[in-house]
Design a protein around this motif. Sequence first.
Motif, PDB file in Angstrom:
ATOM      1  N   UNK A  88       0.836  -1.204   0.000  1.00 42.45           N
ATOM      2  CA  UNK A  88       0.000   0.000   0.000  1.00 42.45           C
ATOM      3  C   UNK A  88       0.872   1.255   0.000  1.00 42.45           C
ATOM      4  N   UNK A  89       1.963   1.216  -0.735  1.00 39.54           N
ATOM      5  CA  UNK A  89       2.917   2.330  -0.828  1.00 39.54           C
ATOM      6  C   UNK A  89       3.429   2.756   0.549  1.00 39.54           C
ATOM      7  N   UNK A  90       3.476   1.836   1.473  1.00 38.67           N
ATOM      8  CA  UNK A  90       3.885   2.166   2.841  1.00 38.67           C
ATOM      9  C   UNK A  90       4.808   1.063   3.352  1.00 38.67           C
ATOM     10  N   UNK A  91       6.006   1.019   2.802  1.00 39.30           N
ATOM     11  CA  UNK A  91       6.953  -0.045   3.182  1.00 39.30           C
ATOM     12  C   UNK A  91       7.198  -0.026   4.692  1.00 39.30           C
ATOM     13  N   UNK A  92       7.282   1.189   5.277  1.00 34.86           N
ATOM     14  CA  UNK A  92       7.551   1.325   6.718  1.00 34.86           C
ATOM     15  C   UNK A  92       6.480   0.615   7.557  1.00 34.86           C
ATOM     16  N   UNK A  93       5.234   0.612   7.036  1.00 37.39           N
ATOM     17  CA  UNK A  93       4.136   0.009   7.803  1.00 37.39           C
ATOM     18  C   UNK A  93       4.215  -1.515   7.800  1.00 37.39           C
ATOM     19  N   UNK A  94       4.938  -2.072   6.820  1.00 40.41           N
ATOM     20  CA  UNK A  94       5.029  -3.534   6.691  1.00 40.41           C
ATOM     21  C   UNK A  94       6.451  -4.040   6.888  1.00 40.41           C
ATOM     22  N   UNK A  95       7.327  -3.187   7.436  1.00 37.87           N
ATOM     23  CA  UNK A  95       8.743  -3.531   7.499  1.00 37.87           C
ATOM     24  C   UNK A  95       8.994  -4.863   8.223  1.00 37.87           C
ATOM     25  N   UNK A  96       8.284  -5.048   9.329  1.00 36.82           N
ATOM     26  CA  UNK A  96       8.499  -6.273  10.105  1.00 36.82           C
ATOM     27  C   UNK A  96       8.078  -7.503   9.304  1.00 36.82           C
ATOM     28  N   UNK A 126      16.134  -5.431   6.309  1.00 38.60           N
ATOM     29  CA  UNK A 126      15.404  -4.994   5.115  1.00 38.60           C
ATOM     30  C   UNK A 126      15.589  -6.017   3.996  1.00 38.60           C
TER      31      UNK A 126
ATOM     32  N   UNK B  49       2.465   3.967  12.312  1.00 37.79           N
ATOM     33  CA  UNK B  49       2.720   3.248  11.058  1.00 37.79           C
ATOM     34  C   UNK B  49       1.475   3.265  10.166  1.00 37.79           C
ATOM     35  N   UNK B 117       7.120   6.856   1.797  1.00 32.39           N
ATOM     36  CA  UNK B 117       6.482   5.539   1.856  1.00 32.39           C
ATOM     37  C   UNK B 117       7.310   4.383   1.337  1.00 32.39           C
ATOM     38  N   UNK B 119      10.399   3.263   2.157  1.00 31.13           N
ATOM     39  CA  UNK B 119      11.487   2.647   2.937  1.00 31.13           C
ATOM     40  C   UNK B 119      11.070   2.432   4.389  1.00 31.13           C
TER      41      UNK B 119
END
Lengths: 314, 169
Positions: A88-96, A126, B49, B117, B119
């Motif tokens: 969803x264009x939100x890599x930070x939200x799915x990093x884990x 990452x 987040x 969004x 990284x």
Amino acid sequence: MLNNFINNFIETIDYLEENIKLILKNIDPEIQRNTQEIRIRANRPLIIKCFFKNYYVYNNSQIGLDKNNNLYIISEDQIKKSFENVCEYSVYAYQEEINNGFITLQNGSRVGIVGTAVSKDKKIINIKNISCLNIRIPKNIFNVADELITKTMSKGLSSLLICGAPGSGKTTLLKDIIRQISLGRLGYLYNISVIDERGELFGNQAKNKFQNKFENNFDIFDRYPKPTGMMIALRTMAPDLIVCDEIGSKQETDAIEDILNSGVKIIATAHSSNEQEIYIKPQIKRLIEIRAFEKIVILGSNKKPCEIKKIILI
Amino acid sequence: MKLIGSAIIILSLFLAGKLSCFKLSKRTEFIRLVIDLLEFIKTEINYKKTTMFNLVNNLNKNIYFKNLDILDIFYKNLLKQKSIEISWSEAIAQSQMKYILNQDELIEILKIGSWLGSSSVEEQIFNIDLSLEYLKQNLLRAQGDKNKYYKIYNNFGILSGIALVILIW
């Protein structure tokens, strides 16, 4: 029923890049209904797994095994765009989740991610240069747990451990057990707490459009670590039954022990390709020794998903 | 005829002065709003987040940012499933910002779309902090410019108009 399967497929491919989506959308509905996995690899042909076999997808949306026949090849850019959509264009939200190798979509489909790992202190922090996405489409087969419920819960709710190899249908069975019990199959509306650590059982209860089509009396602890989720459920939701998928760690067995002391029933699954393997795993062995479960259900091979091979009474 | 011509000259120069004043005020307002926007995004990314789509939707509804016209276009572009980078650059291209901000400031704000969004939390915060540092320096500069030139432009327009008319007469 047929439409529900196709909807799950359509909902899943909606996350993919436009052209891939178009090719998959035009595939025969019968094949869509039976698709278990979609594999997209950079500079490689698009492959789908259906009827338990892998097939190439051709430019005309047909499938087959002929590798010279107009194969649909995935570009790096298509992988990148699909990955961005999945996140969803939100890599930070799915990093884990990305670091753990997969992301669960809102409809419960699981997207495995392969690329180059970036590590720090021997821990993946990452994944870059994403080269492959493997999308597993969940099956919501209604009444698949009929036999299991009849054979194991004829006298009421009981604690179960469902064991099977990957692809043997543990999660599919678990979902139908939850659905049926929550709808009053056992003659009583039990309070059920589902600890969905990876979000692959039902995903977020509020967001899961597919799940919202059914009436259910259960609470989903979405993405809670299993031990924490179990303890919170126990303290706050007064559950009759706690359900969780794929147990195996020491913290999880400790939490299950605590739950047993409070009289709550538990249904869980564990990876195990045969009966002997159950006793080799120390944590599962410990749970059996303390009689955490009343019955162990051994499933058949992944060629016949959800088939009950054996039920062991503890 | 001469009288009408003089009135037009005075009015035109008066408006040109006012426009320059408006640009000076808007420039500080825009930079301040983008700084606040980045601070808001930083908090949402770090502690909640929140996914980009929900985040932009929340920002778009936030009355504090009602003067930041990029948000509405950005959100609408995301709804059309355009990527963050394209949505952001198109939003800026359609915004009033491009008439108000300096080229350097515009480039810096455009750059946000290239990393937003895409990284980890740490990298997002690092990038936000870099942009914030740059924009805060520019805000000080913009406020300095406003203090220095606002009154000049405000009065210079009408005074230069009158002076020109006197010369013509």
